[in-house]
Design an enzyme around this catalytic site. Sequence first.
Site, PDB file in Angstrom:
ATOM      1  N   GLU A  36      11.963   0.031   5.452  1.00 10.15           N
ATOM      2  CA  GLU A  36      12.823  -1.268   4.868  1.00 10.15           C
ATOM      3  C   GLU A  36      12.054  -2.586   5.304  1.00 10.15           C
ATOM      4  OE1 GLU A  36      13.022   1.069   6.890  1.00 10.15           O
ATOM      5  OE2 GLU A  36      14.855   2.182   7.183  1.00 10.15           O
ATOM      6  N   MET A  86       0.282  -1.244   0.044  1.00 10.46           N
ATOM      7  CA  MET A  86       0.089   0.066  -0.155  1.00 10.46           C
ATOM      8  C   MET A  86       0.792   0.925   0.195  1.00 10.46           C
ATOM      9  SD  MET A  86      -3.564  -0.849   1.698  1.00 10.46           S
ATOM     10  CE  MET A  86      -3.044  -0.327   3.448  1.00 10.46           C
ATOM     11  N   GLY A  87       2.451   1.096  -0.087  1.00 10.09           N
ATOM     12  CA  GLY A  87       2.716   2.504  -0.320  1.00 10.09           C
ATOM     13  C   GLY A  87       3.776   2.969   0.966  1.00 10.09           C
ATOM     14  N   HIS A 129       9.850  -3.451   3.455  1.00 10.86           N
ATOM     15  CA  HIS A 129       9.148  -3.434   2.135  1.00 10.86           C
ATOM     16  C   HIS A 129       9.937  -4.099   1.745  1.00 10.86           C
ATOM     17  CE1 HIS A 129       5.932  -0.708   3.350  1.00 10.86           C
ATOM     18  NE2 HIS A 129       4.947  -1.714   3.069  1.00 10.86           N
ATOM     19  N   GLN A 151     -10.469  -2.399   2.316  1.00  8.66           N
ATOM     20  CA  GLN A 151      -9.904  -3.014   3.599  1.00  8.66           C
ATOM     21  C   GLN A 151     -10.358  -2.232   4.482  1.00  8.66           C
ATOM     22  OE1 GLN A 151      -5.831  -4.438   1.090  1.00  8.66           O
ATOM     23  NE2 GLN A 151      -5.330  -3.633   4.095  1.00  8.66           N
ATOM     24  N   LEU A 157       6.828   3.220   1.620  1.00 13.71           N
ATOM     25  CA  LEU A 157       7.427   1.948   1.547  1.00 13.71           C
ATOM     26  C   LEU A 157       8.333   2.376   2.880  1.00 13.71           C
ATOM     27  CD1 LEU A 157       8.013   1.164  -1.975  1.00 13.71           C
ATOM     28  CD2 LEU A 157       5.863   0.111  -0.082  1.00 13.71           C
TER      29      LEU A 157
END
Length: 282
Positions: free
Chosen positions: A35, A30-31, A37, A61, A33
């Site tokens: 470490e 979901m962006g 990710h 969600q 970001l």
Amino acid sequence: MNIVSTVNEVRYAVKEWKQNGLKIGLVPTMGFLHEGHLSLIKKAVSENDRVIVSIFVNPTQFGPNEDFETYPRDLNKDVDLCREAGADLIFHPEPEEMYPDGFCTSVNMTGLTDALCGKSRPVHFQGVCTVVSKLFNITTPDNAYFGEKDAQQLAIIRRMVKDLNFDIKITGCPIVREEDGLAKSSRNTYLNPEERCAALVLSKAVKLGVQLVESGETSSEVILKQMKEVIDNEPLARIDYIEIVDMNTMKNTDTIKGDVLCAMAVYIGKTRLIDNFIHHAD
């Protein structure tokens, strides 16, 4: 590295890659970001010829009183991090691209979704299963990568892949933590300095739980009681849930046997954070 926003653009790229016999990895995000990710992207890069990172804050969600509108977003920074980590394609669709006018289909699961986060966020996993199914169908990857911080989500996606016969290998990657132990999360940015300090009770409780299990304690009741005491001693913390469940069923278990998950969600002020540890059968 390409950045695309439509389904057709992704499919065009994937078709070309597959015609050349290339193996494809997908990292759904979901962006905003961090470490955690990046560890997924780097793992994907090491195991595939091409890597797609999806960046999409999925509205389905989020519940009606949750943080969809305020969820942190920084596409420019995300693009730089994806490029540095070695991704080949970013899929960054608008909600209208993923859920066009008249959209009325969802992927629902029972059992695994009823406990833990599913109990306190009743629409959450239906939204997760629906969007991940769509991403799988759009990108048709060989491998997909998810973080173990969202352990229930990982178990649900593995079950969905099995039940719906997706030909995709699901890889879970370990929790990445700050130096002081706090699990990396995009929502950590919501915390003020006092709350950021208070949030350490989650990782402290996890560390205590691990120590108890490793010392031979097998009673879930004993472990949970001591972990709850750690959290309850922090005035800014409010427990949503802390439970020990069977990894395969997400049902509560009284004893530590087989593969078990100890998971928690705790509000620090208004911010809901999650953490966990997993104990695998010997």
